[in-house]
Design a protein around this motif. Structure first.
Motif, PDB file in Angstrom:
ATOM      1  N   LYS A   9       0.809  -1.230   0.000  1.00  0.00           N
ATOM      2  CA  LYS A   9       0.000   0.000   0.000  1.00  0.00           C
ATOM      3  C   LYS A   9       0.841   1.278   0.000  1.00  0.00           C
ATOM      4  O   LYS A   9       0.414   2.306  -0.519  1.00  0.00           O
ATOM      5  N   ASP A  10       2.052   1.253   0.619  1.00  0.00           N
ATOM      6  CA  ASP A  10       2.847   2.486   0.674  1.00  0.00           C
ATOM      7  C   ASP A  10       3.982   2.515  -0.347  1.00  0.00           C
ATOM      8  O   ASP A  10       4.913   3.322  -0.222  1.00  0.00           O
ATOM      9  N   ASN A  11       3.920   1.624  -1.359  1.00  0.00           N
ATOM     10  CA  ASN A  11       4.923   1.618  -2.443  1.00  0.00           C
ATOM     11  C   ASN A  11       6.352   1.562  -1.902  1.00  0.00           C
ATOM     12  O   ASN A  11       7.245   2.239  -2.416  1.00  0.00           O
ATOM     13  N   SER A  12       6.590   0.752  -0.875  1.00  0.00           N
ATOM     14  CA  SER A  12       7.906   0.764  -0.217  1.00  0.00           C
ATOM     15  C   SER A  12       8.860  -0.304  -0.749  1.00  0.00           C
ATOM     16  O   SER A  12      10.049  -0.269  -0.438  1.00  0.00           O
ATOM     17  N   ASP A  13       8.354  -1.245  -1.545  1.00  0.00           N
ATOM     18  CA  ASP A  13       9.195  -2.381  -1.964  1.00  0.00           C
ATOM     19  C   ASP A  13       9.005  -2.626  -3.475  1.00  0.00           C
ATOM     20  O   ASP A  13       8.417  -3.626  -3.878  1.00  0.00           O
ATOM     21  N   PRO A  14       9.507  -1.704  -4.310  1.00  0.00           N
ATOM     22  CA  PRO A  14       9.207  -1.785  -5.752  1.00  0.00           C
ATOM     23  C   PRO A  14       9.881  -2.963  -6.462  1.00  0.00           C
ATOM     24  O   PRO A  14      10.978  -3.368  -6.094  1.00  0.00           O
ATOM     25  N   TYR A  15       9.195  -3.448  -7.489  1.00  0.00           N
ATOM     26  CA  TYR A  15       9.804  -4.422  -8.416  1.00  0.00           C
ATOM     27  C   TYR A  15      10.744  -3.697  -9.376  1.00  0.00           C
ATOM     28  O   TYR A  15      11.838  -4.157  -9.645  1.00  0.00           O
ATOM     29  N   CYS A  16      10.266  -2.581  -9.906  1.00  0.00           N
ATOM     30  CA  CYS A  16      11.109  -1.823 -10.821  1.00  0.00           C
ATOM     31  C   CYS A  16      10.699  -0.355 -10.775  1.00  0.00           C
ATOM     32  O   CYS A  16       9.611  -0.017 -10.290  1.00  0.00           O
ATOM     33  N   MET A  17      11.597   0.498 -11.259  1.00  0.00           N
ATOM     34  CA  MET A  17      11.360   1.942 -11.203  1.00  0.00           C
ATOM     35  C   MET A  17      12.242   2.659 -12.215  1.00  0.00           C
ATOM     36  O   MET A  17      13.246   2.098 -12.671  1.00  0.00           O
TER      37      MET A  17
END
Ligand SMILES: CC(=O)SCCNC(=O)CCNC(=O)[C@H](O)C(C)(C)COP(=O)(O)OP(=O)(O)OC[C@H]1O[C@@H](n2cnc3c(N)ncnc32)[C@H](O)[C@@H]1OP(=O)(O)O
Length: 131
Positions: free
Chosen positions: A94-102
């Protein structure tokens, strides 16, 4: 402050030979979200073009069946350009803290007749930090 989210379900046709999300598919979804985010700041898509991507990272593999949320935020406003930071995270994160890619994608505003870059006059207030 502009923030845009799009969602994608990872399906069989999105996979690589490892059985995880193919980088080219991730880049397609990342750049779609980036463009849609940029269109919230500059409303004529015919005058907005992709210029470049920086700091693209694939940090962990994403499996079939995962629902990804791509979140785009404007992190820089220049004279003719704007830069969008996009992160792809699990729908459950929910808090976008562990991205797969960016990655950070820069778009430039052009005149649709001459195709030359032009000042966009977008206010800097739309920028935000991407945590
Ligand atoms: C949505 C789509 O699919 S569009 C299709 C694909 N894209 C295209 O066909 C675009 C083809 N490229 C072009 O026509 C030209 O390169 C243009 C018109 C976009 C830009 O012209 P250039 O002379 O190359 O631009 P230039 O190098 O001066 O950069 C323009 C702006 O982008 C910024 N910029 C360029 N690269 C980057 C980068 N990697 N990171 C951050 N900003 C960047 C520059 O700082 C400048 O910003 P400013 O005017 O706000 O100060």
């Amino acid at each position: 402050m502009v923030e845009v989210s799009t969602f994608q379900l990872i399906k069989m046709g999105d996979l690589n030979h490892h059985g995880t999300l193919f980088v080219a598919k991730a880049l397609e979804w990342l750049s779609e979200t980036g463009f849609i985010t940029a269109c919230h700041a500059y409303e004529d898509p015919n005058e907005l073009v992709y210029r470049g991507m920086d700091d693209f990272k694939f940090l962990k593999p994403a499996d079939k069946g995962e629902i990804l949320r791509f979140t785009g935020k404007i992190i820089n406003v220049g004279t003719t350009s704007l830069t969008v930071s996009v992160k792809a995270c699990s729908f459950a994160d929910k808090d976008n803290s562990d991205p797969y890619c960016m990655g950070k994608i820069t778009y430039v505003v052009i005149d649709k007749e001459t195709r030359k870059k032009k000042a966009h006059n977008i206010p800097k207030e739309i920028m935000c930090e991407h945590k």
